[in-house]
Each structure stands twice: as structure tokens, then as C-alpha cells.
Write a protein that holds these residues in place. Structure first.
Motif, PDB file in Angstrom:
ATOM      1  N   GLU A  47     105.056  15.731  20.056  1.00  0.00           N
ATOM      2  CA  GLU A  47     104.037  16.769  19.077  1.00  0.00           C
ATOM      3  C   GLU A  47     104.475  18.047  19.339  1.00  0.00           C
ATOM      4  OE1 GLU A  47     100.207  13.916  18.617  1.00  0.00           O
ATOM      5  OE2 GLU A  47      99.992  15.426  19.887  1.00  0.00           O
ATOM      6  N   LEU A  48     104.626  18.564  20.915  1.00  0.00           N
ATOM      7  CA  LEU A  48     105.017  19.817  21.138  1.00  0.00           C
ATOM      8  C   LEU A  48     106.324  20.052  20.451  1.00  0.00           C
ATOM      9  CD1 LEU A  48     103.763  20.044  24.998  1.00  0.00           C
ATOM     10  CD2 LEU A  48     102.816  21.271  22.933  1.00  0.00           C
ATOM     11  N   LEU A  49     107.398  19.102  20.715  1.00  0.00           N
ATOM     12  CA  LEU A  49     108.559  19.211  20.214  1.00  0.00           C
ATOM     13  C   LEU A  49     108.628  19.647  18.876  1.00  0.00           C
ATOM     14  CD1 LEU A  49     110.473  16.847  22.694  1.00  0.00           C
ATOM     15  CD2 LEU A  49     110.400  19.386  22.628  1.00  0.00           C
ATOM     16  N   SER A  50     108.065  19.153  17.903  1.00  0.00           N
ATOM     17  CA  SER A  50     107.976  19.174  16.573  1.00  0.00           C
ATOM     18  C   SER A  50     107.126  20.582  16.015  1.00  0.00           C
ATOM     19  CB  SER A  50     107.297  18.118  15.854  1.00  0.00           C
ATOM     20  OG  SER A  50     105.809  18.070  16.077  1.00  0.00           O
ATOM     21  N   ILE A  51     106.707  21.296  16.796  1.00  0.00           N
ATOM     22  CA  ILE A  51     106.011  22.537  16.488  1.00  0.00           C
ATOM     23  C   ILE A  51     106.981  23.637  16.207  1.00  0.00           C
ATOM     24  CG2 ILE A  51     104.458  24.557  17.180  1.00  0.00           C
ATOM     25  CD1 ILE A  51     103.092  22.727  19.251  1.00  0.00           C
ATOM     26  N   ARG A  52     106.725  24.007  14.809  1.00  0.00           N
ATOM     27  CA  ARG A  52     107.449  24.919  14.439  1.00  0.00           C
ATOM     28  C   ARG A  52     107.208  26.566  14.785  1.00  0.00           C
ATOM     29  NH1 ARG A  52     111.135  23.038  10.365  1.00  0.00           N
ATOM     30  NH2 ARG A  52     110.688  20.819   9.895  1.00  0.00           N
ATOM     31  N   LEU A  53     108.070  27.357  14.781  1.00  0.00           N
ATOM     32  CA  LEU A  53     107.449  28.984  15.251  1.00  0.00           C
ATOM     33  C   LEU A  53     106.184  29.164  14.492  1.00  0.00           C
ATOM     34  CD1 LEU A  53     108.007  30.960  17.539  1.00  0.00           C
ATOM     35  CD2 LEU A  53     109.870  31.906  15.859  1.00  0.00           C
ATOM     36  N   GLY A 112     120.322  24.097  17.300  1.00  0.00           N
ATOM     37  CA  GLY A 112     119.529  24.396  16.218  1.00  0.00           C
ATOM     38  C   GLY A 112     118.207  23.641  15.772  1.00  0.00           C
ATOM     39  N   GLY A 113     118.287  22.317  16.229  1.00  0.00           N
ATOM     40  CA  GLY A 113     117.218  21.528  15.735  1.00  0.00           C
ATOM     41  C   GLY A 113     116.042  21.604  17.091  1.00  0.00           C
ATOM     42  N   PRO A 114     115.076  20.743  16.899  1.00  0.00           N
ATOM     43  CA  PRO A 114     114.008  20.860  17.938  1.00  0.00           C
ATOM     44  C   PRO A 114     114.917  20.220  19.268  1.00  0.00           C
ATOM     45  CG  PRO A 114     113.800  18.934  16.348  1.00  0.00           C
ATOM     46  CD  PRO A 114     114.895  19.920  15.575  1.00  0.00           C
ATOM     47  N   LEU A 115     114.306  20.422  20.375  1.00  0.00           N
ATOM     48  CA  LEU A 115     114.938  20.279  21.574  1.00  0.00           C
ATOM     49  C   LEU A 115     114.639  18.847  21.776  1.00  0.00           C
ATOM     50  CD1 LEU A 115     116.053  21.572  24.170  1.00  0.00           C
ATOM     51  CD2 LEU A 115     113.644  21.598  25.118  1.00  0.00           C
ATOM     52  N   SER A 116     115.527  17.934  22.434  1.00  0.00           N
ATOM     53  CA  SER A 116     115.378  16.498  22.220  1.00  0.00           C
ATOM     54  C   SER A 116     114.468  16.082  23.207  1.00  0.00           C
ATOM     55  CB  SER A 116     116.664  15.698  22.744  1.00  0.00           C
ATOM     56  OG  SER A 116     116.920  16.039  23.992  1.00  0.00           O
ATOM     57  N   TYR A 117     113.576  14.983  22.974  1.00  0.00           N
ATOM     58  CA  TYR A 117     112.844  14.397  23.917  1.00  0.00           C
ATOM     59  C   TYR A 117     113.134  14.073  25.318  1.00  0.00           C
ATOM     60  CZ  TYR A 117     108.848  11.158  25.219  1.00  0.00           C
ATOM     61  OH  TYR A 117     107.890  10.615  25.912  1.00  0.00           O
ATOM     62  N   ARG A 118     114.343  13.600  25.475  1.00  0.00           N
ATOM     63  CA  ARG A 118     115.060  13.159  26.405  1.00  0.00           C
ATOM     64  C   ARG A 118     115.161  14.465  27.437  1.00  0.00           C
ATOM     65  NH1 ARG A 118     119.839   9.247  26.103  1.00  0.00           N
ATOM     66  NH2 ARG A 118     118.381   7.581  25.824  1.00  0.00           N
ATOM     67  N   GLN A 119     115.895  15.473  26.686  1.00  0.00           N
ATOM     68  CA  GLN A 119     116.181  16.533  27.541  1.00  0.00           C
ATOM     69  C   GLN A 119     114.790  17.127  28.065  1.00  0.00           C
ATOM     70  OE1 GLN A 119     118.622  17.984  28.898  1.00  0.00           O
ATOM     71  NE2 GLN A 119     118.007  19.481  29.741  1.00  0.00           N
ATOM     72  N   MET A 120     113.750  17.330  27.509  1.00  0.00           N
ATOM     73  CA  MET A 120     112.603  17.837  27.810  1.00  0.00           C
ATOM     74  C   MET A 120     112.081  16.917  28.968  1.00  0.00           C
ATOM     75  SD  MET A 120     110.696  20.288  28.027  1.00  0.00           S
ATOM     76  CE  MET A 120     111.461  21.145  26.859  1.00  0.00           C
ATOM     77  N   LEU A 121     112.096  15.778  29.012  1.00  0.00           N
ATOM     78  CA  LEU A 121     111.597  14.932  30.063  1.00  0.00           C
ATOM     79  C   LEU A 121     112.445  15.044  31.135  1.00  0.00           C
ATOM     80  CD1 LEU A 121     110.841  11.199  28.537  1.00  0.00           C
ATOM     81  CD2 LEU A 121     108.965  13.024  29.275  1.00  0.00           C
TER      82      LEU A 121
END
Length: 133
Positions: A47-53, A112-121
Motif C-alpha cells: 500500500e505504501l509503495l502504491s501511494i502517488r505523490l 520511473g515506476g513505483p519502487l519494487s516490493y522486493r527492493q524495499m524489503l
């Protein structure tokens, strides 16, 4: 993960201290904002990764609420609107003003897209391991 447990206030204070004394890295502000925003709001990583500016920034200041669209929430049944407290507002304002020039997503990848789930983990694990949490 070998089990989940709540994160205590002392551990949050330890994380804040860790970010203030560690050797600076170019993604520290992003990681700190992501971790603490997740702890303060209770949003899931996806949900955090999908937040747009535009969900948190109106062009001049941080909004009072974060809106998470229905399609980005677990179960896709309904969206969420969560208030942003002053600590989070200050942290978000600093992050947006200094790091989010022309971003579509709040936490954006180099491509340019949202940060990946794997990278954030990976980032979260490395910071928590450094704090010995």
C-alpha cells in the motif's frame, strides 16, 4: 520471517537514532520515510509503495490524510483514508521537498515506476538488522 510481533516505542526511538548517527547514504531519507510512515500509519508495504505523490502533497504542503485507492488495498474491497500526524507531516515535507522533484510515486524507482516490493524489503531488512531488531 519467524513470527511477527508489534514494534515497541523504544525500538522506534532506536530506529530514529540509528538514522541520525549512521553514515549517510543517498537513499536514507527514502528508507527512513518509508519505515516510519509504515509504522505510524499501519499501511502494508504494498500500500505504501502504491501511494502517488499527489496523494500526500497538494503542491504546497503535505495533506492531512493519505488516501489509498481500493485497487491497492488488500482484498480490493474498499480504499483507506488515514490521518497524517505532525511527526509524519514534517518528515514527509522534508522528503518531498528534497527528493521528489517530478515524481509520480512517493517512493519511486530509478526507472520511473513505483519502487519494487522486493527492493524495499531488502532495505527494511538491512536497517532492522543494523539496529539488531
Amino acid at each position: 520471517m519467524k513470527g511477527a510481533r508489534p514494534i515497541l516505542d523504544e525500538e522506534i526511538a532506536l530506529l530514529k537514532k540509528y538514522f541520525s548517527i549512521k553514515e549517510p547514504h543517498r537513499n536514507d531519507d527514502r528508507d527512513k520515510t518509508f519505515i516510519l510512515l509504515g509504522l505510524y500509519t499501519g499501511f502494508r508495504c504494498s500500500e505504501l509503495l502504491s501511494i502517488r505523490l499527489k496523494d500526500v502533497w497538494n503542491g504546497f504542503k503535505v495533506t492531512d490524510y493519505i488516501n489509498c485507492r481500493k485497487r491497492d488495498c488488500k482484498g480490493k474491497i474498499q480504499g483507506k483514508t488515514t490521518p497524517i500526524f505532525q511527526d509524519c507531516k514534517d518528515m514527509l515535507e522534508y522528503y518531498v521537498k528534497n527528493h521528489c522533484k517530478n515524481f509520480e510515486y512517493l517512493f519511486q524507482s530509478i526507472r520511473g515506476g513505483p519502487l519494487s516490493y522486493r527492493q524495499m524489503l531488502r532495505c527494511i531488512k538491512s536497517h532492522f538488522n543494523a539496529c539488531e531488531l
